[in-house]
Design a protein around this motif. Sequence first.
Motif, PDB file in Angstrom:
ATOM      1  N   PHE A   1       0.836  -1.203   0.000  1.00 32.63           N
ATOM      2  CA  PHE A   1       0.000   0.000   0.000  1.00 32.63           C
ATOM      3  C   PHE A   1       0.871   1.253   0.000  1.00 32.63           C
ATOM      4  CE2 PHE A   1      -1.965   3.402   2.480  1.00 32.63           C
ATOM      5  CZ  PHE A   1      -3.046   3.687   1.668  1.00 32.63           C
ATOM      6  N   ILE A   2       1.929   1.251   0.820  1.00 28.79           N
ATOM      7  CA  ILE A   2       2.836   2.404   0.878  1.00 28.79           C
ATOM      8  C   ILE A   2       3.535   2.601  -0.464  1.00 28.79           C
ATOM      9  CG2 ILE A   2       4.914   3.315   1.988  1.00 28.79           C
ATOM     10  CD1 ILE A   2       2.401   3.456   3.716  1.00 28.79           C
ATOM     11  N   VAL A   3       3.957   1.522  -1.085  1.00 29.43           N
ATOM     12  CA  VAL A   3       4.616   1.614  -2.393  1.00 29.43           C
ATOM     13  C   VAL A   3       3.640   2.162  -3.439  1.00 29.43           C
ATOM     14  CG1 VAL A   3       5.613   0.244  -4.256  1.00 29.43           C
ATOM     15  CG2 VAL A   3       6.338  -0.139  -1.916  1.00 29.43           C
ATOM     16  N   ALA A   4       2.407   1.685  -3.420  1.00 24.88           N
ATOM     17  CA  ALA A   4       1.402   2.176  -4.369  1.00 24.88           C
ATOM     18  C   ALA A   4       1.095   3.649  -4.128  1.00 24.88           C
ATOM     19  CB  ALA A   4       0.128   1.345  -4.265  1.00 24.88           C
ATOM     20  N   LEU A   5       1.038   4.051  -2.870  1.00 25.64           N
ATOM     21  CA  LEU A   5       0.789   5.448  -2.528  1.00 25.64           C
ATOM     22  C   LEU A   5       1.937   6.334  -3.014  1.00 25.64           C
ATOM     23  CD1 LEU A   5      -1.208   7.304  -1.031  1.00 25.64           C
ATOM     24  CD2 LEU A   5       0.196   6.979   1.000  1.00 25.64           C
ATOM     25  N   ALA A   6       3.168   5.865  -2.812  1.00 28.35           N
ATOM     26  CA  ALA A   6       4.331   6.625  -3.288  1.00 28.35           C
ATOM     27  C   ALA A   6       4.332   6.716  -4.809  1.00 28.35           C
ATOM     28  CB  ALA A   6       5.623   5.971  -2.786  1.00 28.35           C
ATOM     29  N   GLY A   7       3.964   5.633  -5.479  1.00 27.95           N
ATOM     30  CA  GLY A   7       3.879   5.649  -6.939  1.00 27.95           C
ATOM     31  C   GLY A   7       2.828   6.625  -7.433  1.00 27.95           C
ATOM     32  N   ALA A   8       1.696   6.663  -6.760  1.00 25.16           N
ATOM     33  CA  ALA A   8       0.646   7.609  -7.146  1.00 25.16           C
ATOM     34  C   ALA A   8       1.109   9.045  -6.916  1.00 25.16           C
ATOM     35  CB  ALA A   8      -0.627   7.332  -6.353  1.00 25.16           C
ATOM     36  N   GLY A   9       1.819   9.271  -5.819  1.00 27.05           N
ATOM     37  CA  GLY A   9       2.364  10.607  -5.558  1.00 27.05           C
ATOM     38  C   GLY A   9       3.371  11.017  -6.621  1.00 27.05           C
ATOM     39  N   ALA A  10       4.228  10.079  -7.026  1.00 27.15           N
ATOM     40  CA  ALA A  10       5.205  10.367  -8.075  1.00 27.15           C
ATOM     41  C   ALA A  10       4.505  10.665  -9.399  1.00 27.15           C
ATOM     42  CB  ALA A  10       6.169   9.197  -8.231  1.00 27.15           C
ATOM     43  N   ALA A  11       3.430   9.949  -9.683  1.00 22.95           N
ATOM     44  CA  ALA A  11       2.683  10.200 -10.921  1.00 22.95           C
ATOM     45  C   ALA A  11       2.057  11.594 -10.908  1.00 22.95           C
ATOM     46  CB  ALA A  11       1.611   9.131 -11.112  1.00 22.95           C
ATOM     47  N   VAL A  12       1.533  12.007  -9.764  1.00 22.02           N
ATOM     48  CA  VAL A  12       0.942  13.345  -9.654  1.00 22.02           C
ATOM     49  C   VAL A  12       2.019  14.417  -9.840  1.00 22.02           C
ATOM     50  CG1 VAL A  12      -0.141  14.954  -8.030  1.00 22.02           C
ATOM     51  CG2 VAL A  12      -1.037  12.647  -8.280  1.00 22.02           C
ATOM     52  N   ILE A  13       3.173  14.215  -9.207  1.00 23.96           N
ATOM     53  CA  ILE A  13       4.271  15.176  -9.362  1.00 23.96           C
ATOM     54  C   ILE A  13       4.715  15.236 -10.818  1.00 23.96           C
ATOM     55  CG2 ILE A  13       6.706  15.579  -8.775  1.00 23.96           C
ATOM     56  CD1 ILE A  13       6.006  14.554  -5.960  1.00 23.96           C
ATOM     57  N   ALA A  14       4.786  14.090 -11.488  1.00 28.62           N
ATOM     58  CA  ALA A  14       5.185  14.067 -12.896  1.00 28.62           C
ATOM     59  C   ALA A  14       4.170  14.810 -13.769  1.00 28.62           C
ATOM     60  CB  ALA A  14       5.346  12.627 -13.369  1.00 28.62           C
TER      61      ALA A  14
END
Length: 114
Positions: free
Chosen positions: A50-63
Amino acid sequence: MGQTNELAIIESRNSEGIVTIGEEKKICTVSENFLRMCESTELNMTFHLFIVALAGAGAAVIAMVHYLMVLSANWAYVKDACRMQKYEDIKSKEEQELHDIHSTRSKERLNAYT
């Protein structure tokens, strides 16, 4: 009788879904399959996933925000370049006209002396 009332209160709370602070309630007590799932390491790994998926979603938003910033800067640059091109065209036409006027007057002056 006091203990019976206490058990009745606890049972009524449990039927409502209320778990008291002192009471430990495990969800995985229904069947053997659930007990094996609760004891496996896969269930403990879900938090990390869940933490990895949350970090990935955050990175996608930043991108995406970065992409929009670059896109708007590029649009402003192209818009400014278009305006600059129009300005350069007008400026060169005016300079050409001034040069033509000046050369025409020079020729007229030369003709006037002859």
